[in-house]
Motif scaffolding. Sequence first.
Motif, PDB file in Angstrom:
ATOM      1  N   PHE A   1       0.815  -1.216   0.000  1.00 42.67           N
ATOM      2  CA  PHE A   1       0.000   0.000   0.000  1.00 42.67           C
ATOM      3  C   PHE A   1       0.849   1.266   0.000  1.00 42.67           C
ATOM      4  O   PHE A   1       0.373   2.326   0.380  1.00 42.67           O
ATOM      5  CB  PHE A   1      -0.927   0.023   1.220  1.00 42.67           C
ATOM      6  CG  PHE A   1      -1.857  -1.154   1.288  1.00 42.67           C
ATOM      7  CD1 PHE A   1      -2.977  -1.215   0.490  1.00 42.67           C
ATOM      8  CD2 PHE A   1      -1.591  -2.207   2.162  1.00 42.67           C
ATOM      9  CE1 PHE A   1      -3.838  -2.299   0.558  1.00 42.67           C
ATOM     10  CE2 PHE A   1      -2.444  -3.284   2.238  1.00 42.67           C
ATOM     11  CZ  PHE A   1      -3.577  -3.342   1.428  1.00 42.67           C
ATOM     12  N   GLY A   2       2.100   1.191  -0.370  1.00 42.49           N
ATOM     13  CA  GLY A   2       2.989   2.354  -0.330  1.00 42.49           C
ATOM     14  C   GLY A   2       2.831   3.261  -1.532  1.00 42.49           C
ATOM     15  O   GLY A   2       2.018   2.987  -2.432  1.00 42.49           O
ATOM     16  N   PRO A   3       3.594   4.360  -1.601  1.00 45.60           N
ATOM     17  CA  PRO A   3       4.586   4.832  -0.629  1.00 45.60           C
ATOM     18  C   PRO A   3       3.928   5.391   0.632  1.00 45.60           C
ATOM     19  O   PRO A   3       2.760   5.760   0.610  1.00 45.60           O
ATOM     20  CB  PRO A   3       5.337   5.914  -1.393  1.00 45.60           C
ATOM     21  CG  PRO A   3       4.361   6.406  -2.397  1.00 45.60           C
ATOM     22  CD  PRO A   3       3.522   5.239  -2.788  1.00 45.60           C
ATOM     23  N   TYR A   4       4.712   5.466   1.727  1.00 43.71           N
ATOM     24  CA  TYR A   4       4.187   5.804   3.041  1.00 43.71           C
ATOM     25  C   TYR A   4       4.736   7.151   3.522  1.00 43.71           C
ATOM     26  O   TYR A   4       5.835   7.556   3.151  1.00 43.71           O
ATOM     27  CB  TYR A   4       4.550   4.723   4.070  1.00 43.71           C
ATOM     28  CG  TYR A   4       3.676   3.493   3.991  1.00 43.71           C
ATOM     29  CD1 TYR A   4       2.552   3.366   4.789  1.00 43.71           C
ATOM     30  CD2 TYR A   4       3.969   2.464   3.114  1.00 43.71           C
ATOM     31  CE1 TYR A   4       1.746   2.239   4.722  1.00 43.71           C
ATOM     32  CE2 TYR A   4       3.175   1.326   3.032  1.00 43.71           C
ATOM     33  CZ  TYR A   4       2.063   1.232   3.850  1.00 43.71           C
ATOM     34  OH  TYR A   4       1.272   0.110   3.778  1.00 43.71           O
ATOM     35  N   ARG A   5       3.932   7.801   4.368  1.00 46.13           N
ATOM     36  CA  ARG A   5       4.344   8.979   5.134  1.00 46.13           C
ATOM     37  C   ARG A   5       4.376   8.594   6.606  1.00 46.13           C
ATOM     38  O   ARG A   5       3.410   8.023   7.130  1.00 46.13           O
ATOM     39  CB  ARG A   5       3.371  10.127   4.918  1.00 46.13           C
ATOM     40  CG  ARG A   5       3.327  10.668   3.495  1.00 46.13           C
ATOM     41  CD  ARG A   5       4.508  11.539   3.182  1.00 46.13           C
ATOM     42  NE  ARG A   5       4.553  12.708   4.029  1.00 46.13           N
ATOM     43  CZ  ARG A   5       5.500  13.638   3.958  1.00 46.13           C
ATOM     44  NH1 ARG A   5       6.493  13.499   3.079  1.00 46.13           N
ATOM     45  NH2 ARG A   5       5.491  14.678   4.746  1.00 46.13           N
ATOM     46  N   LEU A   6       5.495   8.910   7.296  1.00 46.32           N
ATOM     47  CA  LEU A   6       5.698   8.512   8.687  1.00 46.32           C
ATOM     48  C   LEU A   6       5.692   9.728   9.593  1.00 46.32           C
ATOM     49  O   LEU A   6       6.012  10.840   9.172  1.00 46.32           O
ATOM     50  CB  LEU A   6       7.026   7.771   8.842  1.00 46.32           C
ATOM     51  CG  LEU A   6       7.282   6.574   7.931  1.00 46.32           C
ATOM     52  CD1 LEU A   6       8.662   6.002   8.215  1.00 46.32           C
ATOM     53  CD2 LEU A   6       6.234   5.506   8.129  1.00 46.32           C
ATOM     54  N   ASN A   7       5.342   9.491  10.863  1.00 44.34           N
ATOM     55  CA  ASN A   7       5.397  10.548  11.874  1.00 44.34           C
ATOM     56  C   ASN A   7       5.495   9.909  13.249  1.00 44.34           C
ATOM     57  O   ASN A   7       4.762   8.966  13.558  1.00 44.34           O
ATOM     58  CB  ASN A   7       4.161  11.451  11.794  1.00 44.34           C
ATOM     59  CG  ASN A   7       4.199  12.570  12.827  1.00 44.34           C
ATOM     60  OD1 ASN A   7       3.347  12.640  13.701  1.00 44.34           O
ATOM     61  ND2 ASN A   7       5.187  13.426  12.756  1.00 44.34           N
ATOM     62  N   TYR A   8       6.414  10.431  14.073  1.00 45.20           N
ATOM     63  CA  TYR A   8       6.572   9.991  15.462  1.00 45.20           C
ATOM     64  C   TYR A   8       5.833  10.953  16.387  1.00 45.20           C
ATOM     65  O   TYR A   8       5.704  12.151  16.091  1.00 45.20           O
ATOM     66  CB  TYR A   8       8.055   9.938  15.856  1.00 45.20           C
ATOM     67  CG  TYR A   8       8.781   8.717  15.345  1.00 45.20           C
ATOM     68  CD1 TYR A   8       8.824   7.551  16.093  1.00 45.20           C
ATOM     69  CD2 TYR A   8       9.425   8.727  14.111  1.00 45.20           C
ATOM     70  CE1 TYR A   8       9.492   6.426  15.629  1.00 45.20           C
ATOM     71  CE2 TYR A   8      10.090   7.613  13.642  1.00 45.20           C
ATOM     72  CZ  TYR A   8      10.120   6.463  14.402  1.00 45.20           C
ATOM     73  OH  TYR A   8      10.768   5.344  13.939  1.00 45.20           O
ATOM     74  N   SER A   9       5.368  10.443  17.515  1.00 44.92           N
ATOM     75  CA  SER A   9       4.706  11.285  18.506  1.00 44.92           C
ATOM     76  C   SER A   9       5.720  12.201  19.171  1.00 44.92           C
ATOM     77  O   SER A   9       6.926  12.085  18.974  1.00 44.92           O
ATOM     78  CB  SER A   9       3.989  10.418  19.551  1.00 44.92           C
ATOM     79  OG  SER A   9       4.925   9.643  20.273  1.00 44.92           O
ATOM     80  N   GLN A  10       5.230  13.125  19.996  1.00 46.69           N
ATOM     81  CA  GLN A  10       6.112  14.095  20.631  1.00 46.69           C
ATOM     82  C   GLN A  10       7.080  13.431  21.606  1.00 46.69           C
ATOM     83  O   GLN A  10       8.208  13.880  21.763  1.00 46.69           O
ATOM     84  CB  GLN A  10       5.281  15.159  21.354  1.00 46.69           C
ATOM     85  CG  GLN A  10       6.088  16.348  21.828  1.00 46.69           C
ATOM     86  CD  GLN A  10       5.207  17.419  22.430  1.00 46.69           C
ATOM     87  OE1 GLN A  10       3.988  17.265  22.481  1.00 46.69           O
ATOM     88  NE2 GLN A  10       5.798  18.505  22.866  1.00 46.69           N
ATOM     89  N   THR A  11       6.648  12.339  22.235  1.00 46.20           N
ATOM     90  CA  THR A  11       7.540  11.607  23.139  1.00 46.20           C
ATOM     91  C   THR A  11       8.499  10.703  22.393  1.00 46.20           C
ATOM     92  O   THR A  11       9.471  10.220  22.985  1.00 46.20           O
ATOM     93  CB  THR A  11       6.719  10.767  24.124  1.00 46.20           C
ATOM     94  OG1 THR A  11       5.901   9.845  23.382  1.00 46.20           O
ATOM     95  CG2 THR A  11       5.825  11.649  24.976  1.00 46.20           C
ATOM     96  N   GLY A  12       8.236  10.424  21.123  1.00 38.50           N
ATOM     97  CA  GLY A  12       9.106   9.570  20.335  1.00 38.50           C
ATOM     98  C   GLY A  12       8.860   8.087  20.502  1.00 38.50           C
ATOM     99  O   GLY A  12       9.626   7.279  19.968  1.00 38.50           O
ATOM    100  N   ARG A  13       7.823   7.702  21.194  1.00 35.50           N
ATOM    101  CA  ARG A  13       7.574   6.277  21.435  1.00 35.50           C
ATOM    102  C   ARG A  13       6.593   5.672  20.439  1.00 35.50           C
ATOM    103  O   ARG A  13       6.686   4.494  20.119  1.00 35.50           O
ATOM    104  CB  ARG A  13       7.059   6.083  22.858  1.00 35.50           C
ATOM    105  CG  ARG A  13       6.715   4.640  23.187  1.00 35.50           C
ATOM    106  CD  ARG A  13       6.794   4.358  24.651  1.00 35.50           C
ATOM    107  NE  ARG A  13       6.584   2.937  24.935  1.00 35.50           N
ATOM    108  CZ  ARG A  13       6.860   2.357  26.089  1.00 35.50           C
ATOM    109  NH1 ARG A  13       7.364   3.078  27.065  1.00 35.50           N
ATOM    110  NH2 ARG A  13       6.639   1.085  26.279  1.00 35.50           N
ATOM    111  N   HIS A  14       5.656   6.448  19.955  1.00 37.37           N
ATOM    112  CA  HIS A  14       4.621   5.929  19.064  1.00 37.37           C
ATOM    113  C   HIS A  14       4.912   6.360  17.636  1.00 37.37           C
ATOM    114  O   HIS A  14       5.369   7.484  17.385  1.00 37.37           O
ATOM    115  CB  HIS A  14       3.242   6.414  19.501  1.00 37.37           C
ATOM    116  CG  HIS A  14       2.823   5.890  20.836  1.00 37.37           C
ATOM    117  ND1 HIS A  14       2.065   4.753  20.996  1.00 37.37           N
ATOM    118  CD2 HIS A  14       3.081   6.340  22.093  1.00 37.37           C
ATOM    119  CE1 HIS A  14       1.856   4.526  22.274  1.00 37.37           C
ATOM    120  NE2 HIS A  14       2.464   5.476  22.971  1.00 37.37           N
TER     121      HIS A  14
END
Length: 555
Positions: free
Chosen positions: A197-210
């Motif tokens: 299902f790509g291409p993908y856009r990624l994003n990390y949460s503010q804490t960097g864990r999710h």
Amino acid sequence: METAPKPGRDDPPKKDKLQTKKKKPRRYWEEETTPTGAAASPGLHRNKKRNRELRPQKPKNTHTPKKSRISKKPQILKKPREQRNPEPQRSLSGAQDPFPGPAPVPVEVAQKFRRIDKSKKLPHSKSKTRSRLEVAEAEEEEISVKAARSELLLAEEPGFLEGEDGEDTAKICQADIVEAVDIASAAKHFDLNLRQFGPYRLNYSQTGRHLAFGGRRGHVAALDWVTKRLTCEINVMEAVRDIRFLHSEALLAVAQNRWLHIYDNQGIELHCIRRCDRITRLEFLPFHFLLATSSETGFLTYLDVSVGKIVVALNARAGRLDVMTQNPYNAVIHLGHSNGTVSLWSPAMKEPLAKILCHRGGVRAVAVDSTGMLMATSGLDHQLKIFDLRGTFQPLSARTLPLGAGHLAFSQRGLLAAGMGAAEPNFDGLESNPYRSRKQRQEWEVKALLEKVPAELICLDPRALAEVDVISLEQEKKERIERLGYDPESKAPFQPKPKQKGRSSTASLVKRKRKVMDEEHRDKVRQSLEQQSQKQAKAAKPVGARPSALDRFVR
């Protein structure tokens, strides 16, 4: 006839318990003390009892007001006085401590944590304001020293990637890095095979864990990358152009093909914002609770997620907006355009704050470092440039790449990300804690909402907010003088002299002050009316009168 002796008469006296008690052995490091006569006298307890009886007793019903523990005046931290002849500290063995007192902190280390510049002198202000500034400086000095001492507890060190002579680091794979690092770092490595299902856009949460990612073919998922636990996974059945976490990992903004949608951490759709249509890029400003969106129609929209209202919609007048990033230092949005320029925007202005000509072709990617001083851009002309954002907006360096870079990102250590692991190992747990619980997240959310920064305060130089706006102050003063007809601050206020025989009460003083103020006000208003009448008389001319040559002699 012999009689039995009565007990207690001829028997030898019993020893006192205090005298029969064994003497405590003296250690070799303790000094020998001899009991004084007063301490050994048997009448000690009687004297204590007699002294208690002679003390004056306070009546039970009297009420003494307690002093307030909170002082009204700001207290200045006083430095302890140095003893003239300090006694050397000795240990139990009797040896002298070669390093007495706390360990000294180097000035360079403490300067790194200091936020107030002591080279600048304090402004000439009122004593109360000056005392508060002195208290703030003293607290800042103490905090910087404590932070410098606690730096020894940060055992983690940042890693780096260094190739051998003539080796190209771009050819080093992730598998090679995993084999070379320690076990703890290698355990954090994971691989996702998402080829459908790509291409993908990624994003990390503010804490960097999710981690959240959205595919062009509708695949949306979020997971905890530390435990590898999948939080939610859905298919929206339309193209996903960008994805962003909001102020917490519980809310997720997805820019779909037509409108903007908001989902929770279970994949349930909460909102569909139809005023934001054909969105291409998303950016979230955490301290302002603003979601910035750029669209195909060329509009930059700011959405306040705390109240659910659109703050402003700005027309960039530059066509389709595909490149957008934010400056983490001042929350200014950077937009890249097809004509090779980068424009800087704030919701308080309808026009761009600045425009920078960066490339001879279209701009493909823009990134700003955490300090807000450097901006990296890449364009269709295969150029990678670094710009200075401290007012000059001039290029510092330029490199030619085989292909134009499509994605740029600065790491926390100041490196321009190109597939290298260069994050901050010693993160601030009070700012963004990846190990926080559910209750801690809720408390942080409430605190962040209370400390929300208004959107009107976004500007290029955030230090200007701490300065006094002299122009506006003078304008307000001028308008006040025109409204009142006189300057109330031109003369010092009247202070009545104290009188005797009860004539200087508070009520009489207020009446005398008000009487003088009313008289001054009447005089100033009378003068202003006279001046206005004179101006009107000079400006007025008789109707129908012809101009004469003698009018020039009239004053």
